[in-house]
Write a protein that holds these residues in place. Structure first.
Motif, short mmCIF file in Angstrom:
data_model
loop_
_atom_site.label_atom_id
_atom_site.label_comp_id
_atom_site.label_asym_id
_atom_site.label_seq_id
_atom_site.Cartn_x
_atom_site.Cartn_y
_atom_site.Cartn_z
N GLN A 1 -27.88 22.01 3.01
CA GLN A 1 -29.18 21.52 2.56
C GLN A 1 -29.73 22.49 1.51
O GLN A 1 -30.11 23.62 1.82
CB GLN A 1 -30.16 21.40 3.73
N HIS A 2 -29.72 22.06 0.25
CA HIS A 2 -30.26 22.88 -0.83
C HIS A 2 -30.65 21.98 -1.98
O HIS A 2 -30.02 20.94 -2.21
CB HIS A 2 -29.20 23.90 -1.29
N ARG A 3 -31.68 22.35 -2.69
CA ARG A 3 -32.18 21.49 -3.76
C ARG A 3 -31.19 21.32 -4.91
O ARG A 3 -31.33 20.40 -5.72
CB ARG A 3 -33.50 22.03 -4.31
N ASN A 4 -30.20 22.22 -5.01
CA ASN A 4 -29.20 22.12 -6.08
C ASN A 4 -27.85 21.64 -5.57
O ASN A 4 -26.82 21.84 -6.22
CB ASN A 4 -29.05 23.46 -6.79
N LEU A 5 -27.85 20.99 -4.41
CA LEU A 5 -26.67 20.32 -3.88
C LEU A 5 -27.01 18.86 -3.66
O LEU A 5 -28.10 18.53 -3.17
CB LEU A 5 -26.21 20.94 -2.56
N VAL A 6 -26.10 17.96 -4.01
CA VAL A 6 -26.36 16.54 -3.82
C VAL A 6 -26.45 16.25 -2.32
O VAL A 6 -25.78 16.89 -1.51
CB VAL A 6 -25.24 15.70 -4.48
N ARG A 7 -27.29 15.31 -1.96
CA ARG A 7 -27.54 15.01 -0.54
C ARG A 7 -26.74 13.80 -0.09
O ARG A 7 -26.79 12.74 -0.70
CB ARG A 7 -29.03 14.77 -0.32
N LEU A 8 -25.98 13.98 0.97
CA LEU A 8 -25.21 12.89 1.57
C LEU A 8 -26.13 12.11 2.50
O LEU A 8 -26.77 12.67 3.39
CB LEU A 8 -24.01 13.43 2.34
N LEU A 9 -26.19 10.79 2.30
CA LEU A 9 -27.09 9.95 3.10
C LEU A 9 -26.38 9.27 4.26
O LEU A 9 -27.02 8.88 5.23
CB LEU A 9 -27.74 8.90 2.21
N GLY A 10 -25.07 9.09 4.15
CA GLY A 10 -24.34 8.41 5.22
C GLY A 10 -22.89 8.19 4.84
O GLY A 10 -22.45 8.55 3.75
N TYR A 11 -22.17 7.57 5.76
CA TYR A 11 -20.75 7.31 5.53
C TYR A 11 -20.34 6.05 6.29
O TYR A 11 -21.05 5.56 7.17
CB TYR A 11 -19.90 8.50 5.98
N CYS A 12 -19.17 5.55 5.93
CA CYS A 12 -18.61 4.39 6.61
C CYS A 12 -17.11 4.52 6.63
O CYS A 12 -16.49 4.87 5.61
CB CYS A 12 -19.03 3.09 5.89
N ILE A 13 -16.50 4.26 7.77
CA ILE A 13 -15.04 4.20 7.85
C ILE A 13 -14.69 3.03 8.76
O ILE A 13 -14.93 3.07 9.96
CB ILE A 13 -14.44 5.54 8.34
N GLU A 14 -14.20 1.96 8.15
CA GLU A 14 -13.82 0.74 8.87
C GLU A 14 -12.50 0.24 8.30
O GLU A 14 -12.42 -0.06 7.10
CB GLU A 14 -14.90 -0.33 8.74
N GLY A 15 -11.50 0.14 9.15
CA GLY A 15 -10.19 -0.31 8.68
C GLY A 15 -9.65 0.63 7.63
O GLY A 15 -9.53 1.84 7.84
N GLU A 16 -9.34 0.10 6.44
CA GLU A 16 -8.83 0.92 5.34
C GLU A 16 -9.95 1.48 4.47
O GLU A 16 -9.68 2.25 3.54
CB GLU A 16 -7.88 0.08 4.46
N GLU A 17 -11.18 1.11 4.74
CA GLU A 17 -12.30 1.53 3.90
C GLU A 17 -12.82 2.91 4.33
O GLU A 17 -13.10 3.16 5.50
CB GLU A 17 -13.45 0.53 3.97
#
Length: 411
Positions: A144-160
């Motif tokens: 968590q830092h103002r000069n790092l992009v923020r990850l909001l979430g993820y998804c892993i389903e099947g091949e995705e």
């Protein structure tokens, strides 16, 4: 006992049972609360043990060969359903596409509440596999830092395999500084602030974050710009965790991008905080010159941007390195410090390069005395070496090194 008194007895017994059950429940909750407080105090009393616990847990999650449901408990960002992502991107339509890279396409998504996100979709043919995917999910969720992009979430389903980031309206740094039309939008003050912001982000990764991280793929296309042109370091698929006392590591699989890799990493697989410092030096010289290191060419000499900057430094002509669009806004003292620090960071010997805290201090201080740089690595521009063995190479004698590229397009 009379029949008239029986209901009273039953009601009384029921009330007693309910009161006892309620008191037991309250007591158990109080016990759990007290135990949690004690556990937290124990962690605070022994922060080193807690830190190594975190490192061990993160490494375990990343190294697992599959992604299990119980692993999600160690991830600090929400899981998104594929159907919601499909709706947000209009089934990954071309109208929502922001770019295309080696790992797959990137889209802009918009959810029903109006929130805009960047959707990074790993293709099945991508070089970035499950380990790299989990590397981003697990690592960046804990940063968590103002000069790092923020990850909001993820998804892993099947091949995705999909990552969701905060949306950066100004895309990536390279889309500005290497475009002869857009580069005029970045005056000297903006570029200098971007340089300092990148340095702050690396200091956090190397020193201030809970986990010590080596990025390994810092480049202008991995620096995203928000609506106020604040830089945010992105793409942590190749990042690696260091233990608190660890200073360097090596690998047989070299991954990264030509032009930004330090010589000890590109040739021998050794990486450290000084490898990131080298990449930072290249980025600094690219920002102030408006020229790519990998695409730099002069007809009179086969020379890299690093070699060109070094020659101008020795000939006392460093002003010739400046992007011409900066001539009216440039702060000369800050420009000279950027050239000096950039050259210090790209020196061939890692021990000669400054750490990122020292680099930031030299950049931001008007009274700091800067060392004289030595000759940088990769002064003469050559064609990219083929580090990946060909099919005809003897497998017993070939190197396992491999060069990969991450996304070159803006988000």
């Amino acid at each position: 006992m009379s029949s008239s008194s029986s209901p009273v007895v039953v009601v009384g017994i029921t009330i007693v049972v309910v009161v006892v059950a309620l008191l037991s429940t309250i007591g158990y909750i109080a016990y759990l609360h007290k135990r949690n407080i004690t556990k937290r105090k124990g962690n605070r009393a022994n922060p080193v043990l807690h830190l190594y616990d975190s490192e061990s847990r993160v490494k375990h999650l990343i190294d697992l060969k599959q992604f299990k449901d119980e692993d999600k408990e160690g991830i600090d960002v929400p899981f998104f359903d594929l159907k919601d992502i499909l709706a947000a991107t209009d089934n990954f339509s071309d109208s929502h596409k922001l770019g295309q890279g080696g790992f797959g396409p990137v889209y802009k998504g918009k959810f029903p509440d109006g929130k805009e996100v960047v959707v990074k979709r790993l293709s099945s043919a991508s070089r970035q596999g499950l380990v790299e995917f989990k590397n981003e999910v697990v690592l960046i969720a804990k940063l968590q830092h103002r000069n790092l992009v923020r990850l909001l979430g993820y998804c892993i389903e099947g091949e995705e395999k999909i990552l969701l980031y905060e949306y950066m309206p100004n895309k990536s740094l390279d889309s500005f500084i290497f475009d002869r039309m857009l580069c005029v939008l970045l005056n000297w003050e903006s570029r200098f602030d971007i340089i300092l912001g990148i340095a702050r982000g690396l200091i956090y990764l190397h020193q201030d974050s809970r986990l010590k991280i080596i990025h390994r793929d810092l480049k202008t296309s991995n620096i995203l710009l928000d609506g106020d042109m604040n830089p945010k370091i992105s793409d942590f698929g190749l990042a690696r965790i260091f233990e608190s006392k660890q200073t360097e590591a090596n690998t047989n699989r070299v991954v990264g991008t030509f032009g930004y890799m330090s010589p000890e990493y590109a040739l021998d697989g050794f990486f450290s905080v000084k490898s990131d410092a080298f990449s930072f030096g290249v980025v600094v010289l690219e920002i102030i010159s408006g020229k790519r290191n990998t695409g730099f060419y002069q007809s009179d000499q086969a020379m890299s941007l690093l070699g060109y900057a070094w020659r101008l430094w020795k000939e006392d002509k460093v002003y010739d390195l400046m992007d011409q669009t900066l001539s009216e806004t440039c702060n000369i003292n800050e420009f000279l410090r950027c050239v000096n620090v950039g050259l210090l960071c790209v020196q061939e010997d890692p021990s000669d390069r400054p750490t990122m805290p020292n680099a930031f201090l030299m950049l931001s201080s008007e009274i700091a005395t800067l060392p004289v740089p030595q000759q940088p690595a990769f002064v003469v521009r050559r064609g990219p070496p083929s580090l990946a063995p060909s099919s005809s190479t003897n497998p017993k004698t070939s190197s396992n090194n491999e060069i990969t590229d991450s996304l070159e397009e803006g988000r």
